[in-house]
Design a protein around this motif. Structure first.
Motif, PDB file in Angstrom:
ATOM      1  N   TRP A  98       0.708  -1.272  -0.288  1.00  0.00           N
ATOM      2  CA  TRP A  98      -0.128  -0.180  -0.061  1.00  0.00           C
ATOM      3  C   TRP A  98       0.911   1.202  -0.022  1.00  0.00           C
ATOM      4  CZ3 TRP A  98      -4.900   1.168  -0.918  1.00  0.00           C
ATOM      5  CH2 TRP A  98      -5.953   0.019  -1.133  1.00  0.00           C
ATOM      6  N   THR A 156      -1.830  -6.611  -3.724  1.00  0.00           N
ATOM      7  CA  THR A 156      -2.150  -5.210  -3.301  1.00  0.00           C
ATOM      8  C   THR A 156      -1.651  -3.843  -3.948  1.00  0.00           C
ATOM      9  OG1 THR A 156      -2.012  -6.126  -1.080  1.00  0.00           O
ATOM     10  CG2 THR A 156      -1.999  -3.673  -0.983  1.00  0.00           C
ATOM     11  N   GLN A 158      -1.544  -3.790  -7.381  1.00  0.00           N
ATOM     12  CA  GLN A 158      -2.442  -3.873  -8.549  1.00  0.00           C
ATOM     13  C   GLN A 158      -3.691  -2.874  -8.044  1.00  0.00           C
ATOM     14  OE1 GLN A 158      -3.285  -7.787  -9.370  1.00  0.00           O
ATOM     15  NE2 GLN A 158      -1.213  -8.282  -9.747  1.00  0.00           N
ATOM     16  N   VAL A 159      -3.915  -2.438  -6.876  1.00  0.00           N
ATOM     17  CA  VAL A 159      -5.071  -1.879  -6.677  1.00  0.00           C
ATOM     18  C   VAL A 159      -5.314  -0.519  -7.468  1.00  0.00           C
ATOM     19  CG1 VAL A 159      -4.065  -0.250  -4.856  1.00  0.00           C
ATOM     20  CG2 VAL A 159      -6.492  -1.152  -4.794  1.00  0.00           C
ATOM     21  N   ASP A 160      -6.417  -0.319  -7.824  1.00  0.00           N
ATOM     22  CA  ASP A 160      -6.842   0.860  -8.568  1.00  0.00           C
ATOM     23  C   ASP A 160      -6.616   1.869  -7.844  1.00  0.00           C
ATOM     24  OD1 ASP A 160      -7.743   2.594 -10.311  1.00  0.00           O
ATOM     25  OD2 ASP A 160      -9.543   1.428 -10.673  1.00  0.00           O
ATOM     26  N   ARG A 161      -5.609   2.902  -8.087  1.00  0.00           N
ATOM     27  CA  ARG A 161      -5.679   4.151  -7.391  1.00  0.00           C
ATOM     28  C   ARG A 161      -6.696   5.009  -7.387  1.00  0.00           C
ATOM     29  NH1 ARG A 161      -2.106   3.441  -3.186  1.00  0.00           N
ATOM     30  NH2 ARG A 161      -1.179   1.424  -3.900  1.00  0.00           N
ATOM     31  N   ALA A 182      -8.175  -0.675   2.075  1.00  0.00           N
ATOM     32  CA  ALA A 182      -7.236  -1.404   2.000  1.00  0.00           C
ATOM     33  C   ALA A 182      -7.318  -2.610   2.512  1.00  0.00           C
ATOM     34  CB  ALA A 182      -6.009  -0.474   2.468  1.00  0.00           C
ATOM     35  N   TYR A 185      -9.580  -5.124   0.665  1.00  0.00           N
ATOM     36  CA  TYR A 185      -8.963  -5.292  -0.552  1.00  0.00           C
ATOM     37  C   TYR A 185      -7.845  -6.352  -0.410  1.00  0.00           C
ATOM     38  CZ  TYR A 185      -7.068  -4.730  -5.259  1.00  0.00           C
ATOM     39  OH  TYR A 185      -6.430  -5.038  -6.551  1.00  0.00           O
ATOM     40  N   SER A 186      -6.914  -6.045   0.585  1.00  0.00           N
ATOM     41  CA  SER A 186      -5.783  -7.096   0.747  1.00  0.00           C
ATOM     42  C   SER A 186      -6.078  -8.399   1.207  1.00  0.00           C
ATOM     43  CB  SER A 186      -4.721  -6.406   1.762  1.00  0.00           C
ATOM     44  OG  SER A 186      -4.260  -5.220   0.820  1.00  0.00           O
ATOM     45  N   TRP A 189      -5.831 -11.291  -1.185  1.00  0.00           N
ATOM     46  CA  TRP A 189      -4.549 -11.562  -1.412  1.00  0.00           C
ATOM     47  C   TRP A 189      -3.973 -12.273  -0.202  1.00  0.00           C
ATOM     48  CZ3 TRP A 189      -3.739 -11.913  -6.404  1.00  0.00           C
ATOM     49  CH2 TRP A 189      -4.559 -10.982  -7.138  1.00  0.00           C
TER      50      TRP A 189
END
Lengths: 274, 265
Positions: A98, A156, A158-161, A182, A185-186, A189
């Motif tokens: 992140w 992580t 690859q998260v869409d900013r 965060a 989302y993580s 993964w």
């Protein structure tokens, strides 16, 4: 629009027919029978042992109480190592994934560690942690750590900013971004990493026992090999296979609960307003 | 205000309203690239303004500056009289990208901005219910995004915006990925929402018909560096029927006028 209804959780996946289960059982019996017949007919039991000998060996192992001791030791080593490795790998992978600035800084080091065959570190771990359980725990933890860490870190990152930017527009503060975007989302993964990493906990414990140990399932296998006791080797392998299957089942159960949204049914079509 | 708008002609209705957004000599630069401006333009409160122009002319840049996610290199953007210097929480920003969180249900996705804004639970639940009903997603509260079609996801995005009742809706080609029939339907629903909320809408598109159907005024931007080249008042009666309006003779005239103003070769 008409009140649409949502299909409850289960996807209508094709289920194995009972006939398939019988077929699978049949195949297993056939394989075991072939193993036994080949061993007896061609006298290969020195190399392959035979199911009857393996079963007898398993029985002896269990009856002596040594199986319970070995199993407990190996499972403790793998289990504790797994927990340490998963927590550390998930946490550090999450943070570096992140905090892109920090991630970029460590990227070359991460990549060089990634390519290293971690098994090669086993002798070094003996030097550091001795030949007791600590050594195997740390070794298993190290292997699991890298699997969980790499998966979490790469996923992580690859998260869409834009998603984060959008949350800020919606009024999210720093804390909200961490807890509501965060971490969930993580989580996907981290779970993927843990699933990939789980077998490595066992690998770590077994390899550690191969290198230097006084008990444990891996130690038994190595000991049996040096006495040319093939039946005991196979008995050890079968015990390991059972452990893996049980662990995988447990993990699947846990994952399906934690990530229920992933297995939610497919598109809602009834009453679709669009 | 919405009643007011329903009864009088659009031009009279909006020209009396105070200015909501004021672009004052605004320039956008990305490195050495002079992307947009200088742009001077006022958006009146409660107005439906459409911005059309060629790709890369800085239409989205204008929206980002109102939202406060991008600072102008020169000039100033004022929102209700004050310069925008931080993220503007009074805006709702809708693009064609879907920002649903896949692990949250429709209901929880719509509730997200209310959680960020620390709205009490009961009030949040009420607003979520209303917003979901308004966009026609009643019955889908417990569905997850991956179970929904593109049009439904776009409705979730609109409901999520409605829930926190912004004063300004910034829309960047929100229906760009939808098929033609669905788009037309969404136009009708959007006009209804605009009328009900009384909010200011700034709608970026490259579809002239879409702009004319929806807007009170259409701003035509030039190619890069994009500047407002022409502002056309759309004096079609309100409330508008998104199908009938296309057969209005004035509609065709507007298309021609805007097309000429765009001057695309």
């Amino acid at each position: 629009m008409s009140g649409g209804s949502i299909p409850s959780g289960s996807t209508p996946r094709r289920r194995a027919l009972p006939a398939d289960a019988f077929l699978q059982l049949g195949l297993a019996i056939l394989a075991v029978a072939a193993w036994e017949i080949v061993a007896r007919a061609f006298g290969t039991d020195f190399w392959t042992s035979s199911p009857s000998a393996v079963a007898a060996e398993l029985g002896r192992w269990a009856a002596s109480g040594q199986l319970a001791v070995d199993l407990q030791l190996t499972l403790t080593e793998a289990g504790v190592g797994f927990v340490i490795g998963s927590v550390a790998g998930g946490l550090i992978g999450f943070i570096l994934g992140w905090m892109t600035r920090l991630g970029d800084l460590f990227e070359p080091f991460i990549l060089s560690l990634y390519t290293l065959p971690k098994i090669a570190l086993a002798p070094l771990f003996v030097l550091w942690f001795g030949i007791g359980a600590t050594n195997k725990i740390m070794f298993a933890a190290m292997l699991v750590f890298f699997m969980v860490f790499f998966t979490t870190y790469q996923g992580t990152r690859q998260v869409d900013r834009d998603l984060v930017e959008n949350a800020r527009l919606l009024g999210a503060g720093k804390w909200d971004i961490w807890t509501k975007i965060a971490i969930p989302y993580s989580a996907v993964w981290i779970f993927t990493g843990i699933r990939i990493g789980l077998p490595y906990a066992l690998i770590g414990a077994i390899v550690g026992e191969f290198v230097a140990a006084e008990a444990g399932v891996g130690f038994r296998i190595k000991e049996a090999t040096s006495f040319f006791n093939t039946a005991a080797v196979f008995a050890g392998l079968i015990v390991l296979m059972c452990i893996s299957l049980v662990l995988l089942g447990l993990l699947k159960l846990l994952e399906s609960r934690a990530l229920a949204w992933q297995s939610a049914g497919n598109r809602v079509s009834a009453g679709d307003p669009t | 205000m919405s009643v007011h708008r329903l009864q009088s002609s659009p031009m009279n209705a909006v020209s009396e309203e105070p200015v909501a957004i004021d672009f004052d000599g605004v320039v956008a630069r990305f490195g050495a690239l002079h992307a947009m401006g200088p742009t001077t333009l006022s958006v009146r409160q409660g107005e439906f303004l459409a911005v059309v122009g060629p790709s890369g002319c800085g239409k989205s840049t204008l929206l980002n500056m109102v939202a406060g996610t991008l600072r102008p290199a020169e000039g100033v953007v004022r929102y209700k009289g004050d310069a925008v210097t931080a993220i503007n929480h009074d805006v709702g920003y809708i693009t064609q990208k879907n920002f649903c969180l896949p692990w949250r249900t429709v209901e929880a996705n719509v509730r997200l901005p209310l959680e960020f804004r620390r709205i009490p639970k009961a009030e949040a639940a009420r607003r979520v219910r209303i917003a979901i009903d308004k966009v026609g997603l009643g019955g889908f509260e417990k569905a997850y995004p991956r179970q929904l079609s593109g049009g439904m996801l776009q409705r979730v995005m609109i409901a999520r915006t409605l829930a926190y009742e912004p004063d300004i809706y910034l829309m960047d080609e929100p229906f760009g990925s939808l098929d033609a029939q669905l788009r037309t339907r969404m136009h009708g629903e959007l006009l209804k929402l605009w009328q009900e909320t009384g909010a200011t809408f700034v709608f970026v598109t490259h579809d002239l018909q879409e702009a004319i159907t929806l807007a009170d005024r259409v701003v035509v931007m030039s190619g890069r560096p994009g500047r407002p080249k022409r502002v056309v008042d759309i004096e079609l009666p309100r409330p508008r029927d998104v199908i009938d309006i296309q057969s209005n003779p004035a509609f065709g005239a507007y298309v021609k006028e805007l097309w000429a103003a765009l001057d695309v070769h």
